[in-house]
Structures are given as structure tokens and as C-alpha cells.
Design a protein around this motif. Structure first.
Motif, PDB file in Angstrom:
ATOM      1  N   ASP A  65      -1.106   6.862   1.803  1.00  0.00           N
ATOM      2  CA  ASP A  65      -2.082   6.735   1.404  1.00  0.00           C
ATOM      3  C   ASP A  65      -3.307   5.951   1.584  1.00  0.00           C
ATOM      4  O   ASP A  65      -4.597   5.669   1.365  1.00  0.00           O
ATOM      5  CB  ASP A  65      -2.482   7.975  -0.141  1.00  0.00           C
ATOM      6  N   ARG A  71      -3.807   3.381  -0.505  1.00  0.00           N
ATOM      7  CA  ARG A  71      -3.817   2.557  -1.525  1.00  0.00           C
ATOM      8  C   ARG A  71      -3.120   1.589  -2.159  1.00  0.00           C
ATOM      9  O   ARG A  71      -2.150   1.596  -1.737  1.00  0.00           O
ATOM     10  CB  ARG A  71      -4.280   3.874  -2.105  1.00  0.00           C
ATOM     11  N   LEU A  97       1.192  -0.855   0.338  1.00  0.00           N
ATOM     12  CA  LEU A  97      -0.415  -0.446  -0.043  1.00  0.00           C
ATOM     13  C   LEU A  97       1.466   1.319   0.055  1.00  0.00           C
ATOM     14  O   LEU A  97       1.819   1.101   0.496  1.00  0.00           O
ATOM     15  CB  LEU A  97      -0.534   0.165   1.403  1.00  0.00           C
TER      16      LEU A  97
END
Length: 481
Positions: free
Chosen positions: A108, A110, A105
Motif C-alpha cells: 500500500d 506505506r 514500502l
């Protein structure tokens, strides 16, 4: 809560069921139950301990691999070299077959790169997100492929993102199952050995017990020839020795009982014979003395009737009086022979002294007495027997010994009562082992003393007098009470 009565009832039922099983089944069941209980308990314990240890080791490995990946991928992420980053995660998966996925990830949170491609499993992204400042986080969950341990670590302190590595727990499950099966197999093997050992143990324990039971049944039927073998130098061996000794004691007791029964039978015959002899003697005395005396009295009465003068009648009456006196004395003597009343009136010591004085007056023999007055407290049957022996012995002295002196000693000591009659007469020969002469009444004296459990001895030699000694194991009444 169960009441105490219910618990006791169930306990009695359980004991009744257990008590109905033979000892071999009990020992076999105990050994087998202990082996199985120990095996199953050990298996459960080892299984749980192994699972905890391997799970802890997997957690350490997951955190270590995730941290290593995070460290090695920091520069690649910063320069955005995704190709090299992809090669890194593929290489890592090849090195660790238990890794099911790797998820990177960005800062952030994501998805930056993963082994799933473009589609992540639903809920996986939010399942194990690091909070600010956390060094790592572990999260275990179930998936279609089995149980997964997810390890999340920060990349460059979270400024470059997070590294997520998912390890499968299948290897733990397989290892625990393998160890469990091996332990169960070992338990089965040990159980088999335990069964064989318990069979041998039950054979070794129950064989001597069964032998004891069979021997006891045979002894109960009267077979005292039974003996059991001593199997070992343990408690059962000691029990076998004690059982053999008990059989020996029972055999001796049975032989003694048979001997007592034989002696009792002989004694009954002798008592009956003595009774018949006494009856014959009484009948003979009545016929020879009393009846003749009565006939003589009848004749004397006829002489009184036929007397012509007063002088003849007076002489006949005087003769009749003397005849009546003699008859009365004979009847008194017969009554005295049946039961000496003087024994009841005077006691044992005075009775013997009185009879000794009568013998001295009738025979002229000097009779010396030494009598313990404590003997007057003897039981009646013992006193009667001792008096009869003294009476018969003194009568023999008067009739047969031709002695000038005789001595009577009656004393009480720790062993009982001892009577001794000694004279300085002609004596007689008593061959060793010979039975007493019945003609002298010695057999009757011996029987009286033996009936009381005592001992009767005769010492005599021609020209050296005679000693008669009787010992009776009896204490005076006051001492007995």
C-alpha cells in the motif's frame, strides 16, 4: 550584428598589436596557447565523459542492488520476519558504502522498514513511487548530504511492496575531481615542456633570421665581407645560401661599378685631352696655314697695287687667285676634318667609297671595297666612329704602308658591324700585349671603337702587310626599332 567595417577595424587593431610583438614572443604564445587550449579542452571533455560513464554505472549498480534486495526480502516480507529483514538491509549497507538509505514500502506504499528509523525525511516517500507495471524507476535529487540517486524496484511484482535504495554521488564527484586535477597537472607539466620546447624552437628559428638581419644591415653599410652560416638543410638554410650568393653578386657588381667609374674617369680625361689636342691642332693649322696664307694674300695685294705694267698686274692677280683657292681648300679641309659633311649627304657606304677613291687618286694605290649597304641605316654616332676609323686607317696605308693594294670590307652580321682594312704593304712589328702605337693614330681608332663597346684588333708583321679589324655590337636603326 556587427558591421563589416567594425569587424575590419577590430581586425586591424588586433593585427597591429600582434605585429608589434617580436617573433619569439609570437612563437612562444602560439605554442603555449595551443598547449593550454588542448589541455583545458581535453580536461573538460574527459571530465564530462567520465561523469556520464560513472553516473550510468551508478544507475546500473543502484538498480542491480535494489533488485537483489527485493528478491532476497520477498520471503521475509511474506512471513513478516522484520528482524531478519533489518539484518539484510544493514548487511547491504556495509557491503556498499555509497548507500545512504534503504526504504522498504508495503504493497500500500506505506513505510515498512528503513534505515532512517521512525522519521523519514520530508518528501522522500512521494519522490520516487513506482507506477503499476514499472520494473524500476530512478530519481536524482539534492540533499544536505549531497546529490542522491534513488532507485525504486517492485517486490514480488509489487504485490509485496517496493524497495527503495538511495546511492550517494559523492564518489563520482571525488573521482571526477581527482581526474580533473590530474589532467590539469598534466596540462601544466606539458605546458612547461611546451614552453621549453618553444624557447628552443624560437632560438633555432630566430637565430639565423637575426644573423640574416645583422648581415643585411652590414651589407647596407657597404660591408660585402659578411656571410651567414647555413644552420640546417631547410628553407632557412636555402635562404642563407641565397643571401650569401646575393652578397657575392653585390660585391662583384660593386667592383664592376668601381671599375666602370675608374674607366669613366679615365675616359673623361682622355676626352678632355682629345679636345685639347684637337683645339691645339686647329690652332696650329690656323696659325701655320690659314694665317700665313692671309699674310701672303696681303703681300700679293701690295704687289698688285705696286705693279707698274698691265702684265705685272695680271700676273699678280693670277697668283692672288691661286693663293685664295689654296686657302679656301685648306679651310674646307679643316671643316671636313671637324665633321665630314659627305657622311650626312651620301651615307656611310658611299662616304667610305668616296674617301677610298680620293686616296686612290692621290696615292695610286689600288683600293678595293666591299661594303654592305645595310650599314647606311646605322645610328649616326656609330656611323661616324666607323667612318673615322676607316679614314684614319686608309690615311695610314697611304702614308706609311708603301702598299700596292688595299682592301676595305664593311659588313653587318648577327654580332653587329665589322670593318676590316687590309693592305699588302711593308707592315710593322706588333709585340704580343703591346699597346697600339699612338704615332700611327691607332690609339685614337681603338678608343673610338671601345667607346661603342666594340673590339679593335691589329694584325701586322714586317713585310707581310697589315690588317685592322673593328667590331661594333650594333644593329641598323630599322632592326632596333
Amino acid at each position: 550584428m556587427f558591421s563589416s567595417q567594425v569587424i575590419k577595424s577590430w581586425a586591424r587593431r588586433l593585427w597591429a598589436v600582434a605585429g608589434a610583438v617580436n617573433i619569439r614572443a609570437k612563437i612562444l604564445g602560439i605554442v603555449l596557447g595551443l598547449v593550454i587550449l588542448l589541455g583545458v579542452g581535453l580536461t573538460v571533455f574527459v571530465r564530462q565523459a567520465l561523469h556520464r560513464a560513472m553516473h550510468t554505472e551508478l544507475e546500473v549498480l543502484a538498480v542491480s542492488v535494489a533488485s537483489d534486495l527485493a528478491s532476497r526480502s520477498t520471503d521475509l516480507i511474506l512471513v513478516n520476519n522484520l528482524y531478519a529483514l533489518y539484518d539484510l538491509i544493514q548487511e547491504t549497507r556495509q557491503n556498499y558504502p555509497d548507500i545512504r538509505y534503504i526504504l522498504i514500502l508495503d504493497k500500500d506504499q506505506r513505510p515498512l522498514l528503513s534505515t532512517f528509523g521512525n522519521a523519514l525525511p520530508a518528501g522522500l516517500l512521494e519522490a520516487n513511487l513506482l507506477a503499476p507495471g514499472e520494473r524500476y524507476r530512478l530519481y536524482a535529487f539534492n540533499s544536505p548530504e549531497g546529490r542522491i540517486l534513488d532507485a525504486a524496484v517492485p517486490i514480488f511484482d509489487g504485490r509485496a511492496g517496493q524497495m527503495r535504495v538511495g546511492f550517494s554521488e559523492d564518489s563520482i564527484t571525488r573521482t571526477v575531481s581527482l581526474v580533473t586535477s590530474q589532467l590539469l597537472l598534466a596540462t601544466l607539466l606539458v605546458s612547461s615542456i611546451g614552453i621549453l620546447a618553444s624557447i628552443f624552437l624560437t632560438w633555432a628559428l630566430t637565430r639565423p633570421i637575426l644573423s640574416l638581419a645583422q648581415a643585411a644591415q652590414a651589407v647596407g653599410r657597404g660591408d660585402f665581407t659578411q656571410r651567414v652560416e647555413r644552420w640546417a638543410d631547410d628553407e632557412i638554410g636555402e635562404l642563407s645560401d641565397s643571401f650569401n650568393q646575393m652578397i657575392t653578386d653585390l660585391q662583384l657588381a660593386a667592383e664592376a661599378r668601381r671599375e666602370r667609374e675608374r674607366l669613366r674617369g679615365e675616359l673623361v680625361e682622355r676626352v678632355i685631352s682629345a679636345q685639347e689636342d684637337e683645339r691645339k691642332r686647329i690652332a696650329r693649322d690656323l696659325h701655320d696655314q690659314t694665317s700665313q696664307a692671309l699674310v701672303s694674300l696681303i703681300v700679293q695685294l701690295k704687289l698688285v697695287e705696286s705693279a707698274r705694267t698691265k702684265a705685272e698686274r695680271a700676273q699678280s692677280i693670277a697668283d692672288l687667285r691661286e693663293q685664295l683657292r689654296a686657302t679656301l681648300n685648306d679651310v674646307r679641309r679643316m671643316a671636313y676634318d671637324l665633321r665630314p659633311g659627305v657622311l650626312d649627304d651620301l651615307g656611310l657606304s658611299q662616304s667610305i667609297q668616296w674617301f677610298a677613291e680620293q686616296c686612290r687618286k692621290n696615292s695610286g694605290i689600288q683600293i678595293h671595297t666591299l661594303i654592305d649597304a645595310a650599314c647606311d641605316r646605322l645610328p649616326l654616332h656609330t656611323a661616324t666612329a666607323i667612318y673615322r676609323v676607316a679614314q684614319e686607317a686608309l690615311s695610314n696605308v697611304v702614308k706609311h704602308s708603301r702598299a700596292a693594294h688595299a682592301w676595305i670590307t664593311l659588313k653587318n652580321n648577327d654580332e653587329g658591324v665589322e670593318l676590316e682594312i687590309r693592305d699588302d704593304g711593308v707592315g710593322f712589328e706588333t709585340p704580343s700585349g703591346a699597346a697600339p702605337l699612338e704615332g700611327l693614330g691607332l690609339f685614337g681608332m681603338q678608343e673610338r671603337i671601345q667607346l661603342l663597346g666594340g673590339r679593335f684588333e691589329i694584325q701586322s708583321e714586317a713585310g707581310k702587310g697589315t690588317i685592322i679589324r673593328a667590331r661594333v655590337p650594333c644593329l641598323p636603326k630599322e632592326m632596333e626599332s
